[in-house]
Design a protein around this motif. Structure first.
Motif, short mmCIF file in Angstrom:
data_model
loop_
_atom_site.label_atom_id
_atom_site.label_comp_id
_atom_site.label_asym_id
_atom_site.label_seq_id
_atom_site.Cartn_x
_atom_site.Cartn_y
_atom_site.Cartn_z
N LYS A 1 14.51 42.03 39.43
CA LYS A 1 14.80 41.96 38.00
C LYS A 1 14.87 40.70 37.71
O LYS A 1 14.79 39.98 36.81
N CYS A 2 16.03 40.13 38.30
CA CYS A 2 16.56 38.65 38.22
C CYS A 2 15.51 37.81 38.22
O CYS A 2 15.41 36.63 37.37
N CYS A 3 14.44 38.02 38.96
CA CYS A 3 13.47 36.99 39.16
C CYS A 3 12.21 37.05 38.30
O CYS A 3 11.28 36.42 38.14
N LEU B 1 24.25 43.24 33.15
CA LEU B 1 23.77 44.56 32.79
C LEU B 1 22.46 44.91 33.84
O LEU B 1 22.72 46.08 34.37
N ASP B 2 21.94 44.00 34.24
CA ASP B 2 20.57 44.28 34.91
C ASP B 2 20.88 44.28 36.54
O ASP B 2 20.07 44.65 37.22
N THR B 3 22.20 44.45 36.84
CA THR B 3 22.57 44.51 37.93
C THR B 3 23.05 45.87 38.10
O THR B 3 23.26 46.54 39.23
N GLU C 1 27.07 25.05 35.63
CA GLU C 1 26.31 25.08 36.69
C GLU C 1 24.85 25.19 36.15
O GLU C 1 23.83 24.98 36.68
N ARG C 2 24.70 26.21 35.27
CA ARG C 2 23.31 26.78 34.82
C ARG C 2 22.97 26.40 33.56
O ARG C 2 22.04 26.73 33.01
N ALA C 3 23.82 25.61 32.80
CA ALA C 3 23.71 25.29 31.61
C ALA C 3 22.30 24.65 31.01
O ALA C 3 21.63 24.99 30.08
C1 DA2 Z 1 20.17 40.18 37.12
N1 DA2 Z 1 19.88 38.92 36.96
C2 DA2 Z 1 19.13 38.23 36.03
C3 DA2 Z 1 20.81 38.25 37.49
N2 DA2 Z 1 21.69 39.13 37.83
N3 DA2 Z 1 20.67 37.17 37.81
C4 DA2 Z 1 21.09 36.42 38.85
C5 DA2 Z 1 21.61 35.51 38.61
C6 DA2 Z 1 22.42 34.58 39.99
C7 DA2 Z 1 23.16 33.45 39.52
N4 DA2 Z 1 23.58 33.05 40.75
C8 DA2 Z 1 24.22 33.90 38.75
O1 DA2 Z 1 25.37 34.04 39.25
O2 DA2 Z 1 24.32 33.55 37.49
#
Ligand code: DA2
Length: 266
Positions: A258-260, A166-168, A89-91
């Protein structure tokens, strides 16, 4: 300014929860792009008020998670290690982010052969890069990043699917210390973290569950989800300036501040 950073962000114009690739996502509940944009603007404003530079990548229709720029690459010393996403889905985001860097003058950019989700799983400190594995980024990417970037990479094993990147579960407070939620890591990795960071801030399960560890610090100011109250208090006790933000709509996709935010380190 001394602590000024350069961040790459992506406006969530096409944000949606249409598929589920982590336990936070519920396509039946969905999410509201207009609310996400408003909250994201608040995050961007917070960075600009702190004196940080924000560059923008154009969002692409059909890539609802592209707002999570941290996953798009890892940039250290001006070298760009591209992302190769674990889920189909994100490729398409990997090449899109890499193209932004090559279009913007970053000549040393690598299209990786190993699966990795950029700064989602690679967090850079002064002397070392911490790297998560277990759900998304392959351990072989840790080796590839180390070779390409010329920095030591320390592998950390993630064990809880809610903390899939990791960043979660961890953020660098500055170049030498971190905050983390121990429950997200294997016993061996917890021992590594205790050894490396005896003075770390340990977050509670409650603060982790509102993605309080998905925070962005410049060493003095910490931008953090508003719901992470106990963690914010401890950071203040340690002399940090805490800037709470509301990104509850983006959390429906499993993301936070951080994800953003993809840091561009030159
Ligand atoms: C901490 N970072 C960068 C993330 N956790 N990113 C969020 C990604 C969310 C996306 N729905 C996914 O599951 O890839």
């Amino acid at each position: 300014m001394a602590h000024s950073r350069h961040y790459l962000m992506c406006r969530p114009d096409h944000f949606a929860v249409e598929y589920a690739i982590n336990p936070w996502m519920d396509p039946e509940a969905g999410a509201d792009a207009a609310t996400a944009v408003r909250q994201w603007e608040g995050l961007k404003d917070a960075y600009e008020e702190l004196g940080h530079k924000v560059s923008l990548i154009n969002p692409i229709d059909g890539l609802p998670d592209m707002v999570f720029a941290a996953n798009g690459a890892l940039v250290v010393g001006g070298r760009v290690y591209g992302a190769r996403f674990a889920n189909a889905e994100r490729a398409a985001e990997g090449p899109a982010y890499l193209r932004w860097f090559t279009d913007n003058g970053f000549a040393t950019a690598m299209e990786p052969t190993e699966t990795n989700e950029g700064e989602g799983d690679f967090l850079t400190l002064d002397e070392v890069i911490l790297a998560g594995t277990g759900f998304r980024t392959a351990i072989t990417a840790h080796k590839q990043a180390q070779e390409f970037l010329g920095r030591p990479v320390v592998t950390l094993q993630l064990v809880d699917p809610r903390y899939y990147h990791l960043d979660t579960a961890l953020f660098p407070i500055d170049g030498r210390n971190v905050a983390y939620y121990p429950g997200a890591f294997s016993a061996g990795s917890r021992e590594v973290l205790r050894h490396m960071f005896p003075d770390a801030v340990l977050a509670s399960a409650e603060d982790a569950a509102v993605l309080g560890l998905n925070a962005v610090s410049d060493g003095h100011n910490v931008v953090i989800n508003v719901e992470a109250g106990e963690l914010a208090l401890e950071l203040k006790r340690r002399g940090l300036n805490v800037i709470p933000v509301d990104l509850s709509e983006l959390r429906k996709a499993g993301g936070g501040p951080k994800c953003c935010t993809l840091e561009i380190r030159v």
